[in-house]
Design an enzyme around this catalytic site. Sequence first.
Site, PDB file in Angstrom:
ATOM      1  N   THR A  83       0.856  -1.171   0.000  1.00 12.24           N
ATOM      2  CA  THR A  83       0.000   0.000   0.000  1.00 12.24           C
ATOM      3  C   THR A  83       0.895   1.225   0.000  1.00 12.24           C
ATOM      4  OG1 THR A  83      -1.410   1.358   1.440  1.00 12.24           O
ATOM      5  CG2 THR A  83      -0.175  -0.371   2.499  1.00 12.24           C
ATOM      6  N   ASN A  84       0.453   2.292  -0.655  1.00 17.07           N
ATOM      7  CA  ASN A  84       1.205   3.548  -0.615  1.00 17.07           C
ATOM      8  C   ASN A  84       0.898   4.344   0.649  1.00 17.07           C
ATOM      9  OD1 ASN A  84       2.612   4.255  -3.466  1.00 17.07           O
ATOM     10  ND2 ASN A  84       0.761   3.073  -3.836  1.00 17.07           N
ATOM     11  N   THR A  85      -0.392   4.530   0.928  1.00 17.04           N
ATOM     12  CA  THR A  85      -0.802   5.395   2.036  1.00 17.04           C
ATOM     13  C   THR A  85      -0.180   4.981   3.352  1.00 17.04           C
ATOM     14  OG1 THR A  85      -2.902   5.975   0.988  1.00 17.04           O
ATOM     15  CG2 THR A  85      -2.786   6.190   3.378  1.00 17.04           C
ATOM     16  N   CYS A 196      -1.504   4.831  -5.659  1.00 15.43           N
ATOM     17  CA  CYS A 196      -2.358   3.973  -4.852  1.00 15.43           C
ATOM     18  C   CYS A 196      -2.347   2.631  -5.550  1.00 15.43           C
ATOM     19  CB  CYS A 196      -3.772   4.530  -4.753  1.00 15.43           C
ATOM     20  SG  CYS A 196      -4.910   3.411  -3.900  1.00 15.43           S
TER      21      CYS A 196
END
Length: 232
Positions: A83-85, A196
């Site tokens: 995941t990026n976030t 994302c």
Amino acid sequence: MKTIGLIGGMSWESTQTYYRLINQKVREQLGGLHSAKLILYSVDFAEIEPLQHAGDWAGTADILTEAAQALESAGADFIVLCTNTMHKVAPEIELAVNVPLLHIADATAKALQNDDIKAVGLLGTKFTMEQTFYRERIEDYGICVVVPDAKQRDRVHSVIFNELCLGETNKKSKADYLEIIDSLAHSGAEGVILGCTEIGLLINSSDTKVRLYDTTEIHAEQAVKFALGLSS
């Protein structure tokens, strides 16, 4: 071959893409019946999402550090956070384990450097687009980051949580994303980061003339190279 520890489930829609890409890339490198050695810890995203929107990042860090420690105990040689976030809490994860965490923004920035990109657009959740933890990591590589305007950021964020994380795609959302990508290019972006891990489920490089950088694919590639000793 090193054993990869995946922290997935955010959402599982993109985690399965990681699993597929990593195994495909191992087979491309080694041939035959080879596949990746990996361990997956898939969290319940319904526990994490409300903490994100409440700004309780410490709570999310507790969940993900526990996952990372479980992977290390199970024999993972390094950690890939799918995941990026949630790389917002990457420092807390790194402190909690004794094995490396391969940071998705570092992998992406190196891909941009390889293509001599000086200015790049960024799509992702509002957390990723608006907070500094991700943008500044890219900017540390000497790359200017351009984000959409406020209305566009709202739209990008809404599609991620209300459609893509639920496995849904629709033509209107795709058209909106492509329009936003065009606006970023007109603002000087030489390429656009799909920041994302679900966005690649909606659009890909064949949909636009703007150069796209799919962080899921870039991160998976980095994981395979690290597992096979092809990169440090």
